[in-house]
Design a protein around this motif. Structure first.
Motif, PDB file in Angstrom:
ATOM      1  N   ARG A  44      -8.292  -1.197   5.168  1.00 10.51           N
ATOM      2  CA  ARG A  44      -8.394  -2.585   5.617  1.00 10.51           C
ATOM      3  C   ARG A  44      -8.118  -2.663   7.104  1.00 10.51           C
ATOM      4  O   ARG A  44      -7.389  -1.841   7.665  1.00 10.51           O
ATOM      5  N   GLY A  64       1.271  -2.591  -2.018  1.00  9.67           N
ATOM      6  CA  GLY A  64       2.398  -1.770  -1.557  1.00  9.67           C
ATOM      7  C   GLY A  64       3.739  -2.459  -1.782  1.00  9.67           C
ATOM      8  O   GLY A  64       4.709  -1.829  -2.221  1.00  9.67           O
ATOM      9  N   GLY A  74       1.279 -15.201   0.765  1.00 10.22           N
ATOM     10  CA  GLY A  74       1.412 -13.751   0.849  1.00 10.22           C
ATOM     11  C   GLY A  74       2.760 -13.407   1.466  1.00 10.22           C
ATOM     12  O   GLY A  74       3.688 -14.218   1.463  1.00 10.22           O
ATOM     13  N   MET A  95       5.147  -0.563   8.725  1.00  8.77           N
ATOM     14  CA  MET A  95       3.699  -0.424   8.833  1.00  8.77           C
ATOM     15  C   MET A  95       3.242  -0.220  10.261  1.00  8.77           C
ATOM     16  O   MET A  95       4.066  -0.225  11.197  1.00  8.77           O
ATOM     17  N   SER A  97       4.432 -15.343   3.924  1.00  9.33           N
ATOM     18  CA  SER A  97       3.310 -15.507   4.835  1.00  9.33           C
ATOM     19  C   SER A  97       2.234 -16.451   4.303  1.00  9.33           C
ATOM     20  O   SER A  97       2.148 -16.711   3.108  1.00  9.33           O
ATOM     21  N   TYR A 141     -10.973  -6.126   4.045  1.00 13.21           N
ATOM     22  CA  TYR A 141     -11.138  -4.835   3.367  1.00 13.21           C
ATOM     23  C   TYR A 141     -12.535  -4.298   3.598  1.00 13.21           C
ATOM     24  O   TYR A 141     -13.508  -5.042   3.611  1.00 13.21           O
ATOM     25  N   THR A 183       8.702 -10.707   5.012  1.00 13.88           N
ATOM     26  CA  THR A 183       7.932 -11.895   5.391  1.00 13.88           C
ATOM     27  C   THR A 183       7.502 -12.717   4.181  1.00 13.88           C
ATOM     28  O   THR A 183       7.237 -12.181   3.109  1.00 13.88           O
ATOM     29  N   PHE A 203       4.879 -17.286   9.570  1.00 11.12           N
ATOM     30  CA  PHE A 203       4.151 -16.037   9.839  1.00 11.12           C
ATOM     31  C   PHE A 203       2.768 -16.115   9.171  1.00 11.12           C
ATOM     32  O   PHE A 203       2.642 -16.591   8.035  1.00 11.12           O
ATOM     33  N   PRO A 209      -6.565  -5.948  -2.845  1.00 13.38           N
ATOM     34  CA  PRO A 209      -5.418  -5.011  -2.845  1.00 13.38           C
ATOM     35  C   PRO A 209      -4.194  -5.505  -2.064  1.00 13.38           C
ATOM     36  O   PRO A 209      -3.160  -4.840  -2.071  1.00 13.38           O
ATOM     37  N   THR A 210      -4.290  -6.654  -1.417  1.00  9.50           N
ATOM     38  CA  THR A 210      -3.158  -7.127  -0.606  1.00  9.50           C
ATOM     39  C   THR A 210      -1.897  -7.269  -1.458  1.00  9.50           C
ATOM     40  O   THR A 210      -1.934  -7.873  -2.528  1.00  9.50           O
ATOM     41  N   ASP A 241      -1.649 -16.120   4.273  1.00  6.58           N
ATOM     42  CA  ASP A 241      -2.626 -15.046   4.475  1.00  6.58           C
ATOM     43  C   ASP A 241      -4.066 -15.554   4.414  1.00  6.58           C
ATOM     44  O   ASP A 241      -4.371 -16.504   3.678  1.00  6.58           O
ATOM     45  N   SER A 264       5.338  -9.745   2.662  1.00 11.09           N
ATOM     46  CA  SER A 264       5.943  -8.566   2.042  1.00 11.09           C
ATOM     47  C   SER A 264       7.085  -8.948   1.101  1.00 11.09           C
ATOM     48  O   SER A 264       7.228  -8.395   0.000  1.00 11.09           O
ATOM     49  N   ASN A 306       8.554  -5.128   4.810  1.00 12.78           N
ATOM     50  CA  ASN A 306       7.942  -5.120   6.114  1.00 12.78           C
ATOM     51  C   ASN A 306       8.253  -6.341   6.966  1.00 12.78           C
ATOM     52  O   ASN A 306       7.933  -7.461   6.598  1.00 12.78           O
ATOM     53  N   THR A 307       8.854  -6.105   8.080  1.00 15.28           N
ATOM     54  CA  THR A 307       9.015  -7.117   9.118  1.00 15.28           C
ATOM     55  C   THR A 307       9.463  -6.362  10.364  1.00 15.28           C
ATOM     56  O   THR A 307       9.549  -5.125  10.355  1.00 15.28           O
ATOM     57  N   PHE A 317       5.601 -10.688  -2.318  1.00  9.67           N
ATOM     58  CA  PHE A 317       5.056  -9.781  -3.335  1.00  9.67           C
ATOM     59  C   PHE A 317       6.166  -8.926  -3.938  1.00  9.67           C
ATOM     60  O   PHE A 317       6.189  -8.670  -5.139  1.00  9.67           O
ATOM     61  N   TRP A 375      -1.019 -13.918   8.582  1.00 12.20           N
ATOM     62  CA  TRP A 375      -1.697 -12.622   8.674  1.00 12.20           C
ATOM     63  C   TRP A 375      -3.095 -12.717   8.077  1.00 12.20           C
ATOM     64  O   TRP A 375      -3.309 -13.428   7.085  1.00 12.20           O
TER      65      TRP A 375
HETATM   66  P1  AMP Z   1       0.546  -4.733   1.580  1.00 11.42           P
HETATM   67  O1  AMP Z   1      -0.865  -4.984   1.136  1.00 11.42           O
HETATM   68  O2  AMP Z   1       1.447  -4.300   0.494  1.00 11.42           O
HETATM   69  O3  AMP Z   1       0.600  -3.895   2.812  1.00 11.42           O
HETATM   70  O4  AMP Z   1       1.143  -6.157   2.030  1.00 11.42           O
HETATM   71  C1  AMP Z   1       0.391  -7.129   2.659  1.00 11.42           C
HETATM   72  C2  AMP Z   1       1.278  -8.347   2.906  1.00 11.42           C
HETATM   73  O5  AMP Z   1       2.162  -8.053   3.987  1.00 11.42           O
HETATM   74  C3  AMP Z   1       0.465  -9.566   3.309  1.00 11.42           C
HETATM   75  O6  AMP Z   1       0.710 -10.604   2.391  1.00 11.42           O
HETATM   76  C4  AMP Z   1       0.933  -9.921   4.709  1.00 11.42           C
HETATM   77  O7  AMP Z   1       1.276 -11.277   4.847  1.00 11.42           O
HETATM   78  C5  AMP Z   1       2.154  -9.077   4.956  1.00 11.42           C
HETATM   79  N1  AMP Z   1       2.091  -8.436   6.269  1.00 11.42           N
HETATM   80  C6  AMP Z   1       0.983  -8.024   6.936  1.00 11.42           C
HETATM   81  N2  AMP Z   1       1.319  -7.483   8.123  1.00 11.42           N
HETATM   82  C7  AMP Z   1       2.677  -7.547   8.208  1.00 11.42           C
HETATM   83  C8  AMP Z   1       3.626  -7.126   9.196  1.00 11.42           C
HETATM   84  N3  AMP Z   1       3.261  -6.538  10.349  1.00 11.42           N
HETATM   85  N4  AMP Z   1       4.930  -7.323   8.926  1.00 11.42           N
HETATM   86  C9  AMP Z   1       5.305  -7.896   7.770  1.00 11.42           C
HETATM   87  N5  AMP Z   1       4.468  -8.321   6.816  1.00 11.42           N
HETATM   88  C10 AMP Z   1       3.164  -8.147   7.015  1.00 11.42           C
END
Ligand code: AMP
Length: 320
Positions: free
Chosen positions: A93, A241, A26, A148, A10, A86, A8, A80, A237-238, A12, A28, A124-125, A31, A82
């Protein structure tokens, strides 16, 4: 070796106990790509809507090693979004909202020039999108996925199908428990390995990560435990991961001689456990920078020299 990421991109909204950031960049894929770009060129495949702000697009331009030809801006679609908050400890979170928007539509196009990518990271998607994306690559040497809670609970079947097709999985501790029903990290990791991947990295936030890897023909698994870099400055922390995964895959793409690239090449599974462990160290260190500011703010000013200095410091801390 060519690295591609799909996931994604995003918009945020993030709240911490002391501050808040609204409408920031933001995702996935974002980053991951930014973090990986410190180590290797990285191709990104993602889709945003026509509401995606120009200033966010310009942030991505600040990472010259990211190839953005696969970033589609789709007319009539919404990006997208989100939101997360936290808790006091900055480790846990709660997701406030997830608006799938464009990622619930058809997946982005993989540019023909990207189809020969050898390392594929499925950030993540929706796992259905991850699977469709995976099919677009001709002959990957290594496929690693992230997932996730949302996908584990809403699309379990698609996720299980995907796991059968990947070499590695990275996921959080809570998610490993949700996926397997097992609280013990190593037991959960072993169960994940039974689902298909050869290695799994279970991330435990400020407590670091655990790598569990099955070697071909070996009866048992190899395990490494790495602490997180002890950060004094945790703002948001966003993306930690995803940055971890970006650093990890970036190092794998750069550190492995091409001769090792084919799946095994007759010399045992690739990447070797020690290579994976070194890659996890790089992931740990890059993630420690991401959390020093909101969004990609720290990564946009980060220099490779700072990463290398912290890698040395981290190695000194690990010495026993
Ligand atoms: P992390 O903190 O590494 O888990 O990543 C957070 C990032 O993942 C944020 O910038 C969100 O935009 C994105 N994100 C949150 N939920 C989802 C999801 N369900 N699928 C894909 N990306 C997501």
């Amino acid at each position: 070796m060519s690295l591609v990421v799909t996931g994604t991109v995003s918009i945020d909204t993030v709240a911490t106990p002391t501050s808040r950031a609204e409408g920031v960049l933001g995702g996935s894929c974002t980053f991951f790509a930014a973090a990986a770009s410190f180590f290797t060129p990285v191709r990104m495949v993602a889709v945003v809507g026509d509401d995606f702000p120009e200033h966010h697009a310009r942030v991505l331009e600040r990472f010259p090693a990211i190839d953005r030809r696969g970033l589609e801006r789709r007319a009539g679609a919404r990006t997208f979004r989100w939101g997360g908050r936290y808790r006091e400890n900055m480790d846990q979170r709660d997701t406030l909202f997830t608006e799938l928007n464009v990622i619930a539509e058809r997946p982005p196009e993989v540019p023909p020039a990207f189809r020969d990518s050898r390392l594929v990271f499925l950030a993540n998607t929706h796992p259905g999108v991850q699977a469709a994306m995976l099919s677009a690559f001709e002959s990957p040497s290594l496929v690693v996925a992230d997932t996730m809670d949302l996908w584990i609970s809403t699309t379990p079947k698609e996720l299980r199908d995907l796991l059968a097709r990947v070499d590695g999985l990275v996921l959080n501790y809570d998610e490993a428990e949700q996926l397997t029903g097992l609280r013990n990290t190593v037991a959960a990791a072993r169960r994940v390995l039974e689902m298909g991947p050869r290695f799994v990295v279970v991330k435990k936030g400020e407590h670091g990560c655990i790598l569990v890897c099955r070697d071909k023909g070996a009866a048992d698994v190899s395990i490494a435990a790495l602490p997180a870099y002890p950060s004094e400055r945790v703002v948001d922390p966003t993306g930690a991961g995803d940055s971890f995964a970006g650093g990890m895959m970036g190092v794998l793409a750069e550190s492995v001689p091409a001769a090792d690239a084919p799946r095994n090449g007759g010399r045992g599974p690739w990447p070797a456990f020690d290579t994976l462990r070194r890659a996890c160290v790089a992931g740990t260190v890059v993630a420690s920078f991401t959390i020093e500011a909101f969004s990609l703010d720290r990564l946009t000013t980060l220099r490779r020299g700072e990463i290398d200095a912290r890698l040395e410091e981290y190695a000194r801390m690990l010495r026993v």
